[in-house]
Design a protein around this motif. Structure first.
Motif, short mmCIF file in Angstrom:
data_model
loop_
_atom_site.label_atom_id
_atom_site.label_comp_id
_atom_site.label_asym_id
_atom_site.label_seq_id
_atom_site.Cartn_x
_atom_site.Cartn_y
_atom_site.Cartn_z
N TRP A 66 -40.12 52.24 -50.80
CA TRP A 66 -40.90 51.29 -50.03
C TRP A 66 -41.77 51.95 -48.97
O TRP A 66 -41.53 53.07 -48.54
N THR A 67 -42.83 51.22 -48.61
CA THR A 67 -43.73 51.55 -47.51
C THR A 67 -43.94 50.27 -46.71
O THR A 67 -43.40 49.22 -47.05
N ASP A 68 -44.77 50.33 -45.69
CA ASP A 68 -45.08 49.11 -44.92
C ASP A 68 -45.82 48.09 -45.77
O ASP A 68 -45.85 46.90 -45.45
N ALA A 69 -46.42 48.54 -46.88
CA ALA A 69 -47.20 47.63 -47.74
C ALA A 69 -46.36 46.91 -48.78
O ALA A 69 -46.82 45.97 -49.42
N GLY A 70 -45.09 47.33 -48.95
CA GLY A 70 -44.25 46.65 -49.93
C GLY A 70 -43.17 47.57 -50.47
O GLY A 70 -42.97 48.68 -50.00
N ASN A 71 -42.46 47.08 -51.49
CA ASN A 71 -41.38 47.86 -52.08
C ASN A 71 -41.30 47.63 -53.58
O ASN A 71 -41.79 46.61 -54.08
N VAL A 72 -40.69 48.58 -54.27
CA VAL A 72 -40.47 48.47 -55.71
C VAL A 72 -39.07 48.98 -56.02
O VAL A 72 -38.54 49.85 -55.33
N LEU A 73 -38.48 48.41 -57.06
CA LEU A 73 -37.17 48.86 -57.52
C LEU A 73 -37.34 50.00 -58.52
O LEU A 73 -38.31 50.04 -59.28
N LEU A 74 -36.37 50.93 -58.50
CA LEU A 74 -36.40 52.07 -59.41
C LEU A 74 -35.17 52.08 -60.29
O LEU A 74 -34.10 51.61 -59.89
N THR A 75 -35.32 52.63 -61.49
CA THR A 75 -34.16 52.86 -62.35
C THR A 75 -33.43 54.10 -61.84
O THR A 75 -33.95 54.86 -61.01
N ASP A 76 -32.23 54.34 -62.37
CA ASP A 76 -31.45 55.50 -61.94
C ASP A 76 -32.20 56.80 -62.21
O ASP A 76 -32.23 57.70 -61.37
N HIS A 77 -32.82 56.92 -63.38
CA HIS A 77 -33.55 58.14 -63.71
C HIS A 77 -34.79 58.30 -62.84
O HIS A 77 -35.13 59.43 -62.43
N GLU A 78 -35.46 57.21 -62.54
CA GLU A 78 -36.62 57.29 -61.64
C GLU A 78 -36.21 57.74 -60.24
O GLU A 78 -36.92 58.50 -59.59
N ILE A 79 -35.05 57.25 -59.80
CA ILE A 79 -34.53 57.67 -58.48
C ILE A 79 -34.32 59.17 -58.45
O ILE A 79 -34.70 59.86 -57.50
N ARG A 80 -33.73 59.71 -59.50
CA ARG A 80 -33.42 61.15 -59.52
C ARG A 80 -34.70 61.98 -59.55
O ARG A 80 -34.78 63.03 -58.90
N VAL A 81 -35.68 61.53 -60.32
CA VAL A 81 -36.96 62.25 -60.34
C VAL A 81 -37.58 62.24 -58.95
O VAL A 81 -37.99 63.28 -58.41
N MET A 82 -37.63 61.07 -58.34
CA MET A 82 -38.26 60.94 -57.02
C MET A 82 -37.48 61.71 -55.97
O MET A 82 -38.07 62.36 -55.09
N GLU A 83 -36.17 61.66 -56.03
CA GLU A 83 -35.33 62.37 -55.07
C GLU A 83 -35.60 63.87 -55.12
O GLU A 83 -35.80 64.52 -54.08
N TYR A 84 -35.62 64.43 -56.31
CA TYR A 84 -35.79 65.87 -56.43
C TYR A 84 -37.20 66.29 -55.99
O TYR A 84 -37.36 67.32 -55.32
N LEU A 85 -38.20 65.50 -56.34
CA LEU A 85 -39.56 65.84 -55.95
C LEU A 85 -39.75 65.71 -54.43
O LEU A 85 -40.44 66.53 -53.82
N MET A 86 -39.13 64.71 -53.82
CA MET A 86 -39.24 64.57 -52.36
C MET A 86 -38.51 65.70 -51.65
O MET A 86 -38.95 66.18 -50.60
#
Length: 224
Positions: free
Chosen positions: A143-163
């Motif tokens: 999420w940001t101040d403009a809104g939020n989106v739900l992620l799947t478990d695999h999307e979370i892991r991709v985003m977590e590692y990249l962040m």
């Protein structure tokens, strides 16, 4: 970031010293053993968060240590071995190991597999923040101040590692290992996850963007 207690059972002195130095430099507390006897003694004295387990040892097979590890609770085990045949891998996993890494291996892959195992068994940092964008792992939400989106478990892991590795190039194979562990996904699986994440980042007007770098991997950048 939390630091972990790691038991390393490796009879090769050079590799043992290399891995111990590498893990300690990352802030972990590592105890190295070179025989099954030493490893059994260590497990009587303390309970590590993770066990790195060689198989060919001077006094037996590393798999013989797994029952003692399991008796201490849900401790993840990563096998490190040159025995890379399919029957060997199947035997190792069926014996209770969580993952299997064949020597020689790249240190980036070694790190990624350790992070993936510890994340599954010992959930740690649950919120990551970068340039106005928050990844909430507990809520499966970006999420940001403009809104939020739900992620799947695999999307979370991709985003977590990249962040966690923002602005750094992440090798595609290393990212796959972090996201999927031992499971081998479809050949374009990471590309699909990244494509969906790009759309979701745009949807919430995030400043973050995932770039694909040909023959190198992916990198998360802050766009001005």
């Amino acid at each position: 970031m939390r630091k972990w207690q790691i038991l390393l059972l490796e009879d090769d002195p050079g590799l043992s010293d290399l891995l111990t130095d590498h893990l300690n430099q990352a802030g972990h507390q590592t105890r190295a053993c070179r025989t099954l006897t030493e490893a059994h003694q260590q497990l009587e004295e303390w309970t590590p968060d993770l066990v790195l387990l060689d198989l060919n040892l001077p006094d037996g097979d590393g798999l013989d240590l797994i029952p003692s590890i399991q008796a201490l609770g849900n401790l993840p085990v990563l096998i490190l071995t040159a025995r890379g045949s399919v029957p060997d891998r199947v035997q190792g996993l069926n014996s209770g190991a969580d993952d299997y890494l064949i020597k020689p291996f790249a240190m980036d892959e070694f790190d990624a597999r350790i992070k993936a195992l510890l994340r599954r068994v010992h959930p740690q940092e649950q919120t990551l923040y970068l340039s106005g964008t928050t990844l909430d792992i507990n809520k499966c939400m970006l999420w940001t101040d403009a809104g939020n989106v739900l992620l799947t478990d695999h999307e979370i892991r991709v985003m977590e590692y990249l962040m966690q590795n923002a602005s750094r190039v992440v090798n595609r194979e290393v990212l796959e290992q972090y996201v999927y562990g031992w499971y081998i996904p479809a050949s374009n699986s990471i590309e699909v996850r990244v494509s969906v994440l790009r759309k979701k980042l745009k949807q919430i007007e995030s400043q973050l963007n995932i770039r694909a770098l040909r023959k190198a991997g992916y990198a998360l950048f802050v766009e001005s």
